[in-house]
Scaffold this motif. Sequence first.
Motif, PDB file in Angstrom:
ATOM      1  N   MET A   1       0.720  -1.327  -0.030  1.00 65.54           N
ATOM      2  CA  MET A   1      -0.011  -0.035   0.123  1.00 65.54           C
ATOM      3  C   MET A   1       0.875   1.330  -0.026  1.00 65.54           C
ATOM      4  SD  MET A   1      -0.866   2.615   2.146  1.00 65.54           S
ATOM      5  CE  MET A   1      -0.480   1.977   3.765  1.00 65.54           C
ATOM      6  N   ILE A   2       1.943   1.404   0.987  1.00 62.59           N
ATOM      7  CA  ILE A   2       2.706   2.540   0.868  1.00 62.59           C
ATOM      8  C   ILE A   2       3.554   2.799  -0.614  1.00 62.59           C
ATOM      9  CG2 ILE A   2       4.770   3.255   1.980  1.00 62.59           C
ATOM     10  CD1 ILE A   2       4.104   1.774   4.499  1.00 62.59           C
ATOM     11  N   ARG A   3       3.995   1.748  -0.976  1.00 61.59           N
ATOM     12  CA  ARG A   3       4.627   1.932  -2.378  1.00 61.59           C
ATOM     13  C   ARG A   3       3.714   2.523  -3.169  1.00 61.59           C
ATOM     14  NH1 ARG A   3       6.116  -2.892  -4.238  1.00 61.59           N
ATOM     15  NH2 ARG A   3       8.320  -2.094  -5.311  1.00 61.59           N
ATOM     16  N   LYS A   4       2.601   1.896  -3.410  1.00 65.37           N
ATOM     17  CA  LYS A   4       1.515   2.195  -4.380  1.00 65.37           C
ATOM     18  C   LYS A   4       0.997   3.774  -4.102  1.00 65.37           C
ATOM     19  CE  LYS A   4      -0.006  -2.286  -5.893  1.00 65.37           C
ATOM     20  NZ  LYS A   4      -1.048  -3.510  -5.691  1.00 65.37           N
ATOM     21  N   PHE A   5       0.633   3.947  -2.894  1.00 68.65           N
ATOM     22  CA  PHE A   5       0.354   5.340  -2.503  1.00 68.65           C
ATOM     23  C   PHE A   5       1.458   6.438  -2.908  1.00 68.65           C
ATOM     24  CE2 PHE A   5      -2.747   6.961   0.740  1.00 68.65           C
ATOM     25  CZ  PHE A   5      -2.607   8.241   0.288  1.00 68.65           C
ATOM     26  N   ARG A   6       2.660   6.238  -2.733  1.00 71.71           N
ATOM     27  CA  ARG A   6       3.828   7.141  -3.186  1.00 71.71           C
ATOM     28  C   ARG A   6       3.902   7.346  -4.586  1.00 71.71           C
ATOM     29  NH1 ARG A   6       8.193   4.943   1.543  1.00 71.71           N
ATOM     30  NH2 ARG A   6       7.270   6.189   3.318  1.00 71.71           N
ATOM     31  N   ALA A   7       4.145   6.191  -5.333  1.00 72.02           N
ATOM     32  CA  ALA A   7       4.126   6.226  -6.752  1.00 72.02           C
ATOM     33  C   ALA A   7       2.659   6.968  -7.162  1.00 72.02           C
ATOM     34  CB  ALA A   7       4.019   4.790  -7.248  1.00 72.02           C
ATOM     35  N   SER A   8       1.640   6.485  -6.679  1.00 74.61           N
ATOM     36  CA  SER A   8       0.461   7.299  -7.398  1.00 74.61           C
ATOM     37  C   SER A   8       0.451   8.846  -6.947  1.00 74.61           C
ATOM     38  CB  SER A   8      -0.724   6.879  -6.730  1.00 74.61           C
ATOM     39  OG  SER A   8      -1.021   5.525  -7.017  1.00 74.61           O
ATOM     40  N   LEU A   9       0.962   9.020  -5.721  1.00 77.21           N
ATOM     41  CA  LEU A   9       0.822  10.703  -5.447  1.00 77.21           C
ATOM     42  C   LEU A   9       1.614  11.500  -6.234  1.00 77.21           C
ATOM     43  CD1 LEU A   9      -0.586  12.407  -3.462  1.00 77.21           C
ATOM     44  CD2 LEU A   9       1.040  11.950  -1.665  1.00 77.21           C
ATOM     45  N   ALA A  10       2.992  10.929  -6.459  1.00 75.86           N
ATOM     46  CA  ALA A  10       4.022  11.679  -7.037  1.00 75.86           C
ATOM     47  C   ALA A  10       3.711  11.809  -8.394  1.00 75.86           C
ATOM     48  CB  ALA A  10       5.286  10.943  -6.865  1.00 75.86           C
ATOM     49  N   LEU A  11       2.801  10.680  -9.160  1.00 75.32           N
ATOM     50  CA  LEU A  11       2.818  11.051 -10.386  1.00 75.32           C
ATOM     51  C   LEU A  11       1.381  11.394 -10.886  1.00 75.32           C
ATOM     52  CD1 LEU A  11       3.956   7.478 -11.754  1.00 75.32           C
ATOM     53  CD2 LEU A  11       5.140   9.810 -11.993  1.00 75.32           C
ATOM     54  N   GLN A  12       0.649  11.785  -9.580  1.00 71.71           N
ATOM     55  CA  GLN A  12      -0.741  12.382  -9.654  1.00 71.71           C
ATOM     56  C   GLN A  12      -0.517  13.741 -10.954  1.00 71.71           C
ATOM     57  OE1 GLN A  12      -3.870  11.985  -9.464  1.00 71.71           O
ATOM     58  NE2 GLN A  12      -4.277  14.176 -10.220  1.00 71.71           N
ATOM     59  N   PRO A  13       0.252  14.567 -10.519  1.00 70.70           N
ATOM     60  CA  PRO A  13       0.164  15.879 -11.678  1.00 70.70           C
ATOM     61  C   PRO A  13       0.501  15.453 -13.005  1.00 70.70           C
ATOM     62  CG  PRO A  13       1.581  16.490  -9.626  1.00 70.70           C
ATOM     63  CD  PRO A  13       1.104  14.945  -9.711  1.00 70.70           C
ATOM     64  N   MET A  14       1.174  14.185 -13.312  1.00 70.39           N
ATOM     65  CA  MET A  14       1.334  13.982 -14.690  1.00 70.39           C
ATOM     66  C   MET A  14       0.053  13.334 -15.333  1.00 70.39           C
ATOM     67  SD  MET A  14       3.554  10.656 -16.087  1.00 70.39           S
ATOM     68  CE  MET A  14       2.328   9.669 -15.693  1.00 70.39           C
ATOM     69  N   ALA A  15      -0.501  12.561 -14.101  1.00 71.55           N
ATOM     70  CA  ALA A  15      -1.815  12.077 -14.906  1.00 71.55           C
ATOM     71  C   ALA A  15      -2.901  13.070 -15.112  1.00 71.55           C
ATOM     72  CB  ALA A  15      -2.489  11.257 -13.742  1.00 71.55           C
ATOM     73  N   THR A  16      -2.950  14.266 -14.211  1.00 76.02           N
ATOM     74  CA  THR A  16      -3.873  15.380 -14.369  1.00 76.02           C
ATOM     75  C   THR A  16      -3.409  16.197 -15.767  1.00 76.02           C
ATOM     76  OG1 THR A  16      -4.025  15.963 -12.070  1.00 76.02           O
ATOM     77  CG2 THR A  16      -4.322  17.736 -13.637  1.00 76.02           C
ATOM     78  N   ALA A  17      -2.203  16.299 -16.030  1.00 79.46           N
ATOM     79  CA  ALA A  17      -1.749  16.893 -17.464  1.00 79.46           C
ATOM     80  C   ALA A  17      -2.139  15.780 -18.542  1.00 79.46           C
ATOM     81  CB  ALA A  17      -0.088  16.918 -17.480  1.00 79.46           C
ATOM     82  N   LEU A  18      -2.007  14.479 -18.540  1.00 80.97           N
ATOM     83  CA  LEU A  18      -2.459  13.808 -19.553  1.00 80.97           C
ATOM     84  C   LEU A  18      -3.906  13.678 -20.025  1.00 80.97           C
ATOM     85  CD1 LEU A  18      -0.380  10.312 -18.698  1.00 80.97           C
ATOM     86  CD2 LEU A  18      -0.178  11.845 -20.803  1.00 80.97           C
ATOM     87  N   PHE A  19      -4.688  13.905 -18.818  1.00 78.09           N
ATOM     88  CA  PHE A  19      -6.171  13.737 -19.005  1.00 78.09           C
ATOM     89  C   PHE A  19      -6.885  15.173 -19.024  1.00 78.09           C
ATOM     90  CE2 PHE A  19      -4.847   9.571 -18.248  1.00 78.09           C
ATOM     91  CZ  PHE A  19      -5.570   9.017 -18.972  1.00 78.09           C
ATOM     92  N   ALA A  20      -5.950  16.241 -18.878  1.00 78.18           N
ATOM     93  CA  ALA A  20      -6.711  17.658 -18.671  1.00 78.18           C
ATOM     94  C   ALA A  20      -7.753  17.809 -19.706  1.00 78.18           C
ATOM     95  CB  ALA A  20      -5.478  18.558 -18.716  1.00 78.18           C
ATOM     96  N   ASN A  21      -9.006  18.261 -19.490  1.00 79.35           N
ATOM     97  CA  ASN A  21      -9.965  18.520 -20.521  1.00 79.35           C
ATOM     98  C   ASN A  21     -11.297  19.293 -19.653  1.00 79.35           C
ATOM     99  OD1 ASN A  21     -11.145  18.273 -22.870  1.00 79.35           O
ATOM    100  ND2 ASN A  21     -12.292  16.272 -22.111  1.00 79.35           N
ATOM    101  N   SER A  22     -10.714  20.405 -19.016  1.00 75.62           N
ATOM    102  CA  SER A  22     -11.691  21.340 -18.491  1.00 75.62           C
ATOM    103  C   SER A  22     -11.068  22.734 -18.900  1.00 75.62           C
ATOM    104  CB  SER A  22     -11.921  21.186 -17.136  1.00 75.62           C
ATOM    105  OG  SER A  22     -10.915  20.968 -16.277  1.00 75.62           O
ATOM    106  N   PRO A  23     -11.324  23.105 -19.918  1.00 77.43           N
ATOM    107  CA  PRO A  23     -10.611  24.545 -20.292  1.00 77.43           C
ATOM    108  C   PRO A  23     -11.566  25.591 -20.595  1.00 77.43           C
ATOM    109  CG  PRO A  23     -10.842  23.261 -22.350  1.00 77.43           C
ATOM    110  CD  PRO A  23     -11.176  22.432 -21.357  1.00 77.43           C
ATOM    111  N   PHE A  24     -12.960  25.083 -20.255  1.00 76.10           N
ATOM    112  CA  PHE A  24     -14.243  26.392 -20.577  1.00 76.10           C
ATOM    113  C   PHE A  24     -14.831  26.392 -19.313  1.00 76.10           C
ATOM    114  CE2 PHE A  24     -13.454  24.366 -24.652  1.00 76.10           C
ATOM    115  CZ  PHE A  24     -12.653  25.232 -25.418  1.00 76.10           C
ATOM    116  N   SER A  25     -15.390  27.526 -19.091  1.00 74.86           N
ATOM    117  CA  SER A  25     -16.392  28.052 -17.950  1.00 74.86           C
ATOM    118  C   SER A  25     -17.222  29.113 -18.561  1.00 74.86           C
ATOM    119  CB  SER A  25     -15.700  28.627 -16.770  1.00 74.86           C
ATOM    120  OG  SER A  25     -14.804  27.553 -16.263  1.00 74.86           O
ATOM    121  N   ASN A  26     -18.555  28.875 -18.192  1.00 77.62           N
ATOM    122  CA  ASN A  26     -19.461  29.908 -18.688  1.00 77.62           C
ATOM    123  C   ASN A  26     -19.454  30.340 -20.198  1.00 77.62           C
ATOM    124  OD1 ASN A  26     -20.464  30.339 -15.901  1.00 77.62           O
ATOM    125  ND2 ASN A  26     -18.604  31.381 -15.546  1.00 77.62           N
ATOM    126  N   GLY A  27     -19.140  29.130 -20.976  1.00 73.53           N
ATOM    127  CA  GLY A  27     -19.061  29.421 -22.199  1.00 73.53           C
ATOM    128  C   GLY A  27     -17.803  30.315 -22.823  1.00 73.53           C
TER     129      GLY A  27
END
Length: 498
Positions: free
Chosen positions: A253-279
Amino acid sequence: MYGNYTMVLSLSSCGAGAVINLSALKTYVGFSPKKYLTCKRSNIAVSNQGIKATASASAAVAATEPLTKEDLMAYFASGCKPKEMWRIGTEHEKFGFEVKTLRPMKYEQITALLNSIAERFDWDKVTENGRTIGLKQGRQIISLEPGGQLELSGAPLKTLHQTCDELHSHIYQVKTVAEELGIGFLGIGYEPKSSLDAVATAPKVPSSTSILLRRFDIIRDYLVRFVSSDPDDVMRRTCTVQVNLDYSSETDMIRKFRASLALQPMATALFANSPFSNGKPNGFLSMRSHLWIDAIKNRTGMIPFVFHDSFGFERYVDYALDLPMCFLHRNKSYLNCRGMTFRDFLSGKISHLSHEQATINDWQNHIGTAWPEVDYSVSRTPYRLKSTVGLLYDEESLQTVLDMISDWTPEEREMLRTQVPITGLKTNFRYGSLQHVAEDVLKLAKDGLERRGYNETGFLNAIAEVVKTGVTPAEKLLELYNGDWGQSVDPLFQEMKY
C-alpha cells in the motif's frame, strides 16, 4: 476522449488501490460497493451496501464495545488481498444536457431517465420518499451527484477488456434511453457553458424533503466554512472518474500510494480536459484540478507525510482522526457534526452527539469525505485503469517508478500540482518538461501491461498520442474553439457527446 485525471489511493474494506479521477473518461473501469468486513477485536460487521445510491438505507452495524484506534487500523489492514484477487474498476461521472437547448437536465428528466433504464434493462430502483434517486444491478450502482451528474459505480473486474465492455454496456443503455428523451451526455471535466445557478437548479428537490440532498447540504456547509473556492462550483460543475486498485500488504500500500501521489500531476496533465467555463476559455487546461488546489488544506492536496518513514496504516489513521467530521448517518437521516474531529467523537467530546457511539460505518463515511490527491476511501473497492494498472500491478514497473521519484522534493511535487492545471505536459520540471517524464512512465506502463499477459497494451494508444505530441485534450478543444468553432463552445456538446 478524456477528462481530468486525478489519482487517489483508495483503502477500502475490500482492499486499497491507487485511484485515478479521469473526469468523464470515455474508456474506464468499474467500482464495487464494500464487502463484509469483520474486525475480530470488536466483532464489527459492515453490510454490503452502496453509500451513495442507498442513502436512505440504514447501515447494518453491530459493535460489542466502543471503537478504538486499533480497530480503525484493523479496518484498513483487512483490505490486504493476494495478487490473484486484485481487481480494477472505477466510478464514472458525466453531465447530462438537453440536446436542443444545451441546458443541464432537469430533475424530472433525470427521474424519467432512471425509471426508463430500470424498466428496460432490469435495474432495481433506489428510491427516497417515492422519488427514484439511483439504480442497482448486482454490484453496479447508478447514482446522482449534487449537480445532477450521472455516476456509474461498476463491478470489480479482472482485466481492462472487461472494464471496457462494462463501459460500453452502460453507455449503450444510457444513450438508448437518453436519445428518446432528447438528452445527451457530455464527457468533460467541468461544465463548459451553463452558469452555476443553472447547474445548481438541476435536481429540483427541496433539501428539507430529501435525505440525499441533506447529505450534500451538510458537506456544502462544511466546505463554505473551510474552502476558498465556491463549494457549489466544486460539487455541481465538475465530473470525474475515480479508479481504484488493490494492495497485498501495508508495505505494498505504501509503495503504491507514494507512486500514485508523485505521478498525480502527470496524470492530471495527460487527461486535462476542462478549459471552458460559462461559455469561454477559463485560463486553465484543468479547471477541475485547479479548483481543488484552493480547497481545504488539511483535507485535500499532496499530504506530504506519505513520503515520510513513519507512513503506514497508523499514520493515515492519525491523519483521519484529526480531520473534522461532516456528518453521521442515523435512522435514515444525516446529522451535522459541526466540524468536530473523529478523535473527539471517539472520546465523547461532541456534546450534541454524546449519546451516539462510533461505528465502523461512521469511520467509513468519514474517510470518504477526505479528498487528497490520493486517498484512502473505505466506501470503494480498490481498482485502477490503463497506464496505472501497468504501473502499480507490475512489481518491476512499480519499483522503477519509486526509484524515479525517490529524490523528488515536496516543493517540486507541490509545484507540479499547482502548475500542471495551467500548462499541462509543457510544465517545466528539472531539466526538461513533464512530457519527458510522461514518456518514461508510459513505457513502464506498457511493459507492465505486457507482463500481465492479457493483451491490454492497445488501451494505451490514445494516451501515447498525447505523450508523443505533448498536446492535451484541453488544448485540442481550445484550438477548435479558436478555429472551426468560431469562439463558441456550443459545438463542444456534439464533439464530446457520448
